[in-house]
Design a protein around this motif. Sequence first.
Motif, PDB file in Angstrom:
ATOM      1  N   GLU A 179      35.637  -8.866  13.802  1.00 41.40           N
ATOM      2  CA  GLU A 179      35.676  -7.542  13.749  1.00 41.40           C
ATOM      3  C   GLU A 179      36.474  -6.992  12.810  1.00 41.40           C
ATOM      4  O   GLU A 179      35.924  -5.990  12.081  1.00 41.40           O
ATOM      5  N   SER A 180      37.558  -7.462  12.643  1.00 39.55           N
ATOM      6  CA  SER A 180      38.461  -6.842  11.454  1.00 39.55           C
ATOM      7  C   SER A 180      37.778  -7.110  10.094  1.00 39.55           C
ATOM      8  O   SER A 180      37.873  -6.362   9.257  1.00 39.55           O
ATOM      9  N   ALA A 181      36.871  -8.279  10.072  1.00 36.72           N
ATOM     10  CA  ALA A 181      36.326  -8.483   8.584  1.00 36.72           C
ATOM     11  C   ALA A 181      35.242  -7.486   8.492  1.00 36.72           C
ATOM     12  O   ALA A 181      35.120  -7.007   7.167  1.00 36.72           O
ATOM     13  N   ALA A 182      34.721  -7.014   9.587  1.00 35.92           N
ATOM     14  CA  ALA A 182      33.618  -6.026   9.617  1.00 35.92           C
ATOM     15  C   ALA A 182      34.254  -4.746   9.035  1.00 35.92           C
ATOM     16  O   ALA A 182      33.625  -3.986   8.256  1.00 35.92           O
ATOM     17  N   LYS A 183      35.421  -4.351   9.611  1.00 40.45           N
ATOM     18  CA  LYS A 183      36.051  -3.103   9.484  1.00 40.45           C
ATOM     19  C   LYS A 183      36.999  -2.926   8.152  1.00 40.45           C
ATOM     20  O   LYS A 183      37.500  -2.065   8.005  1.00 40.45           O
ATOM     21  N   ALA A 314      40.427 -23.708  13.613  1.00 43.21           N
ATOM     22  CA  ALA A 314      39.332 -22.876  13.997  1.00 43.21           C
ATOM     23  C   ALA A 314      39.394 -21.613  13.033  1.00 43.21           C
ATOM     24  O   ALA A 314      38.494 -21.113  12.510  1.00 43.21           O
ATOM     25  N   ALA A 315      40.808 -20.959  13.042  1.00 47.39           N
ATOM     26  CA  ALA A 315      41.037 -19.594  12.368  1.00 47.39           C
ATOM     27  C   ALA A 315      40.622 -19.975  10.631  1.00 47.39           C
ATOM     28  O   ALA A 315      40.059 -19.227   9.926  1.00 47.39           O
ATOM     29  N   GLY A 316      41.142 -21.143  10.112  1.00 49.20           N
ATOM     30  CA  GLY A 316      40.949 -21.333   8.893  1.00 49.20           C
ATOM     31  C   GLY A 316      39.321 -21.751   8.528  1.00 49.20           C
ATOM     32  O   GLY A 316      38.831 -21.052   7.305  1.00 49.20           O
ATOM     33  N   ALA A 317      38.628 -22.245   9.329  1.00 50.50           N
ATOM     34  CA  ALA A 317      37.218 -22.635   9.272  1.00 50.50           C
ATOM     35  C   ALA A 317      36.536 -20.983   9.213  1.00 50.50           C
ATOM     36  O   ALA A 317      35.580 -20.848   8.317  1.00 50.50           O
ATOM     37  N   HIS A 318      36.835 -20.133  10.180  1.00 48.41           N
ATOM     38  CA  HIS A 318      36.239 -18.943  10.273  1.00 48.41           C
ATOM     39  C   HIS A 318      36.619 -18.060   9.068  1.00 48.41           C
ATOM     40  O   HIS A 318      36.006 -17.612   8.305  1.00 48.41           O
ATOM     41  N   LEU A 319      38.049 -18.097   8.822  1.00 50.34           N
ATOM     42  CA  LEU A 319      38.458 -17.280   7.763  1.00 50.34           C
ATOM     43  C   LEU A 319      37.912 -17.685   6.155  1.00 50.34           C
ATOM     44  O   LEU A 319      37.728 -16.744   5.333  1.00 50.34           O
ATOM     45  N   GLY A 320      37.618 -19.186   6.076  1.00 45.67           N
ATOM     46  CA  GLY A 320      36.748 -19.443   4.970  1.00 45.67           C
ATOM     47  C   GLY A 320      35.607 -18.813   4.703  1.00 45.67           C
ATOM     48  O   GLY A 320      35.431 -18.091   3.679  1.00 45.67           O
ATOM     49  N   GLY A 321      34.773 -18.568   5.643  1.00 46.89           N
ATOM     50  CA  GLY A 321      33.402 -18.211   5.688  1.00 46.89           C
ATOM     51  C   GLY A 321      33.536 -16.598   5.339  1.00 46.89           C
ATOM     52  O   GLY A 321      32.933 -16.023   4.723  1.00 46.89           O
ATOM     53  N   VAL A 322      34.585 -16.000   6.203  1.00 46.43           N
ATOM     54  CA  VAL A 322      34.845 -14.670   5.861  1.00 46.43           C
ATOM     55  C   VAL A 322      35.256 -14.187   4.483  1.00 46.43           C
ATOM     56  O   VAL A 322      34.747 -13.303   3.824  1.00 46.43           O
ATOM     57  N   ILE A 323      36.020 -15.151   3.728  1.00 44.33           N
ATOM     58  CA  ILE A 323      36.425 -14.787   2.712  1.00 44.33           C
ATOM     59  C   ILE A 323      35.438 -15.186   1.483  1.00 44.33           C
ATOM     60  O   ILE A 323      35.516 -14.160   0.837  1.00 44.33           O
ATOM     61  N   GLU A 324      34.435 -16.116   1.693  1.00 43.26           N
ATOM     62  CA  GLU A 324      33.633 -16.375   0.875  1.00 43.26           C
ATOM     63  C   GLU A 324      32.364 -15.259   0.855  1.00 43.26           C
ATOM     64  O   GLU A 324      32.136 -14.601  -0.064  1.00 43.26           O
ATOM     65  N   GLN A 325      32.266 -14.779   2.280  1.00 44.37           N
ATOM     66  CA  GLN A 325      31.587 -13.379   2.247  1.00 44.37           C
ATOM     67  C   GLN A 325      32.075 -12.241   1.666  1.00 44.37           C
ATOM     68  O   GLN A 325      31.564 -11.467   0.901  1.00 44.37           O
ATOM     69  N   ALA A 326      33.324 -12.062   1.655  1.00 41.37           N
ATOM     70  CA  ALA A 326      34.202 -10.937   1.243  1.00 41.37           C
ATOM     71  C   ALA A 326      33.829 -10.960  -0.334  1.00 41.37           C
ATOM     72  O   ALA A 326      33.732 -10.271  -1.010  1.00 41.37           O
TER      73      ALA A 326
END
Length: 950
Positions: A179-183, A314-326
Motif C-alpha cells: 500500500e505504501s508503494a502505491a502511495k 519476504a520483505a526483501g523479495a517484495h521490496l526488490g520488485g517494488v524498487i524495480e517498479q519504482a
Amino acid sequence: MSAKAHPGTTPRPRPPASPYDAQAALENQLARLRASAGATRISVWVHEASTAMAVPFRTSMADPRQVTEGTPRTALSLSRSPFLAAVIRSRRPLVARADGKRASDREMAARGVTSAHGEPLLVDGEVVGVLTVEPAAAAAPHLLRQVTPKLALALSEAWTRRSEKRRTAQAEVLLGLIESAAKAQSMDHLLGSACHRLAELGEVERACIFLLEDGRLVPRMAAYADGRRDPATWEQFRNAPVGLQLAETVLRTGEPMTADRDSGLLSGWWVDNFDIASGLAVPLGRSPDLAGVLTLDSTQVRPFSEDVRRLAAAAGAHLGGVIEQARTSQARAASLATARVVRQLLVDGAGATGVAEAAEVLARAVQRLAGTDRSAAYLLDDEGRIGEVRHVDWPDAHKQVVATQLVGRPAGDVPLWRLTAEQKLPLFVEDAGASELLDPRLAHALDLASYVSVPLFSGDRLLGLVVTGATGGARTCWSPEVREAVRQVTLEGALVVENAALRAVEQLRLEQLATEAHHDPLTGLANRRRFIEQLEATVYRAEDATCAVLMIDLDRFKEINDSFGHSVGDDLLCLVGPRLERALHPGDLLARMGGDEFAVLLPGADAARATEVAGHLGAALRDAFVLDGMPLHVDASIGVALCPEHGRDRSLLLARADTAMHLAKRGRRGVETWAPDGTPASRDRLQTLEELRSALDGDELDVHYQPKLDLRSGSVVGVEALVRWQHPERGLVFPDVFLPLAEQAGLMRRLALRVLERSLRDLQAWRAGGLDLSVAVNLSVSNLQDVALPEQVEMLLDAFDVPAGALILEITEDVLMADTARSQQVMAGLRRLGVRLSIDDYGTGYSSLAYLRALPVDELKLDRSFVTDLTSDERASAIVRSTLQLSLDLGMGMVVEGVEDAATLTALRAWGCDYAQGYHIARPMPAERFLTWLAGQPAFVPRGGLPRPS
C-alpha cells in the motif's frame, strides 16, 4: 534465567485470562508453579530447531523489580548457552551452579545466577522448550513431573498462537509495503517507511537498504525502530567510505546471511561508527536480478529468530520488485521529462538564429532538467576570450560580477573551461565551494552552491559553455537519471546550435537576396515583387482598409528605344522615377513593374485623391527630359483602381488598374478609372463571359505549346501548354483577356481539365512516336482549392497511359494566399501521384523565400521580368545567378522564361542554368506545327528522335 520485555516498552496491565488465551494460561501455570515451589524466578524458553536457538518466552518472578545483570532479553544461539544446549540435546534435567566447573556452571556465574534447574519440555517426543527454575533447590521432582507435561502442551499452544500472530503481523507489514508503494511520494519516502516498519517488527535497532547503482552497492536508506533521526549519522551513512562486507557478500551470493561483530563480514568502519554487534542481510529481489540488499542490525550480539529471518526474506523479495517498479516508473518519468525538454528545445531552437540565441535556448533546457535556479551561456570571441554572455533568471548584481570578473578573460585561464573542453561532456559539481574548477571566491560572489557545466560544440570546435547552478547554500545531488538526461540534451543542443549558426548564415544571404529582389536594378525603385507585397499588406490588413492602385505606361517609349537605342531608353527610365516621386506624399509607393510600366500605391486614398495624384503624375512628365543635350517628351497613360470599390484582391486590383490604363491609352484620355458594373466595359465583360461558357461547351479552345530547352544537352525536353481561344468573330483571343473572367465566374475547373485532357492526349501521341517529352500545365487559385483535383489528374494519366513524372503542374506563389492549408493538401496529393510541381513567375508573388521550405515543389520558373536586362545590367544578372544558386542548394531545377536573344541564352548556359524557354527559342505553336518545327531544328531533337511518318 529470565527474559524481559524489549527495552523502551511500557508494561500494560493484562486482562483476566480467557480459556482461549493460550499465552495467558501459560503465564497462570507459571505463576502457580513458582508459588508452589517457592522459586524466585521461573522461565520457559522455546526451542527453535530450524535455527538452533532458544527464545525466551515467558517469565514469572517473585519480585518483578529484581533483574539479574546479564539476563538475556533476546534469543540465544545454543552454541552460546551450554546450559540450555545440554538440556535440549540430552532431553534430561540439568542443574547448574555458579560455583561449579562445567561450562553450564560458568554460564550461570557469568549471568549472576547462583543456581538453576533446567527441565526439558517434550511434546510427542520432541523438545519444544526448556523450563528453568531459580534457585535449583526449588525444583521439586514430584511437582515437576506433574506440571511439565501440561506446561509443554501450554507452551506449544502459546508459541503456535504467537507464531500465527507474528505471521499475521508480517503479512500486514508486507501488505503495508504494497500500500505504501502505491502511495509513496518518492523512492526515499517508500524506503524510509519500509525500513522503520521492518526495524520495529524485527526487534532490532535499525534497518538499512543498500541499492545497486552503476554496478556498486550504495547506502540509500536507514531507519531506527524508535523513529529517531540523527542528521550527522545519516550524512555519515550516505557517504560511507567503504562497503559493508556482509551486504556485498549477500549481493554476490544471492543468499541471506547473518554475522556477528569482528567476524570478517561485520568489522572495521561500519562496526566502529555504528556500533553493530549482529546483522542480518537479505537480497532485495530475486537472483539474478537483484536490486540491492536489506540489512537488520543490532547493537547487541544476538541470533535472529526464524520469524525475523522469514520476515526479512519476504520483505526483501517484495521490496526488490517494488524498487524495480519504482525505478522503471522513475526511468519512464525521467524519459518523458527528458523527451518534453528535448521537444521544447527543438521547438525553441528551430526559431533561434545564431549561436547566442541557440545557447540561451540550451541553457533554459538544461536548467529545467537539472532543477537549478539560473543559467548562463558564455560564448567565445574570435580571440578565444569570454565574450557575449546570455543570462537566464539572473539578478543584476550577479550579472555585474560576471561582467567584471569573467568577460574579456581568456577562456583557457578558467580550469572549468579547460576540463570541459578536454572531456567534451557535462560536468556536475555538487559542492562549488570545495571545487577548484571555479575560483571559490567567484562562486561565493555569485552565491553558487552547485552547478552543471555543458559544452557548446559546433563540430569539434568549442564555442562556449552553458553553466546552470543552484544558489542559496543548499547543495544539489543529481541522480544518474538526471545526469544521463543532461548528457542527452547536450547532444541535441549541439545540433540546435549548429543549425542556428547555419540559419544565421542563411538569413544574411536571404536578406541580401531579399534586398536585391525588392528593388529594380535599373532605376533603384521598388520592383514588382515589393509592390505586390505592399499591396497585399495594405489590402489584407483590415476589413475597412482603403487604397488606390495606379498603373502608369509611358506613351511612345518604344519609338525612343527604336530610334536612339536601349541605353537612351534606360537613361530616360532612370529620370522618370524621380519626376514621378515628386508628385507623391510620404507613405505612397512608386514601383517599376517592368519595361516602361510603373505603378503607384496610395494607402488610404479615395477616388478624389487618386484622380488628383494621377493628374499630378501626368503633369510631372510634361516637361522635356534632356538626354545628351537633346530634349525628349514623353506622356503617360494612367489607369486607376480603388479598394474596396473595385475589389479586395491584389490580382483583381492590378488587373483592373491595368485594364483602365489600356482604356486610357486607346482613348488617349491620359487617366481612366476602372468602370464598375453597368458601364459599356462591364457589359462587354458579361458578353465575353457568356461566349466563354459556350466555347467550353464547344470546340473553340485550343492549346499551343512553347518548347522548353535543356541548356546542358541542347535538346528540347518538354513543352508548356498555353490555352488559346479561337473566337469565331474576334479571332485568336489570348488568355489575359478571358482567364480572369473564368476565375471570377468559377469556370477554371472545367477549363483546367479541358487543357489537361488535350495536353495529355498530345503528349501520349508524341511519346508513342519516340519523343521523351514532358508537358507543363498552369493551375489557378481555384484549381488548388479543389480537393478532387488529384483524383481527376490520376484518372487522366491512367486514361492516356502517361507516366506521372512526365506531367508538370505550374502554380504561382499567390495561389497559396487563398487557403494555405487546403492548397498544401491538394499539392501533397499531386506529389503522391508522382506529378512534378513548379513555381511559375517566381519572384513576383508573396514571400516566395518563406514558402520555399513549405512548398513540396521540384522546380523554380523565374519570371521574365528578371531576364529583360540580363546582359546589360549587373544587378539583374546578380539576381538571376543568386536565384540559380538558391535552386541548386534546395535541390530544385530552374527554368528561365522570356529568353528573347542569343546573348541571354549564352549567359544562362554559362551560369549552369537547367532549362530555358522564350521567343528566341520558339514562340507558342499549335500541336500540329510542333513536330514540323522540331524537325527543322536538328540540334533540339530530344532523346528518342522524331517519329517516322506513317
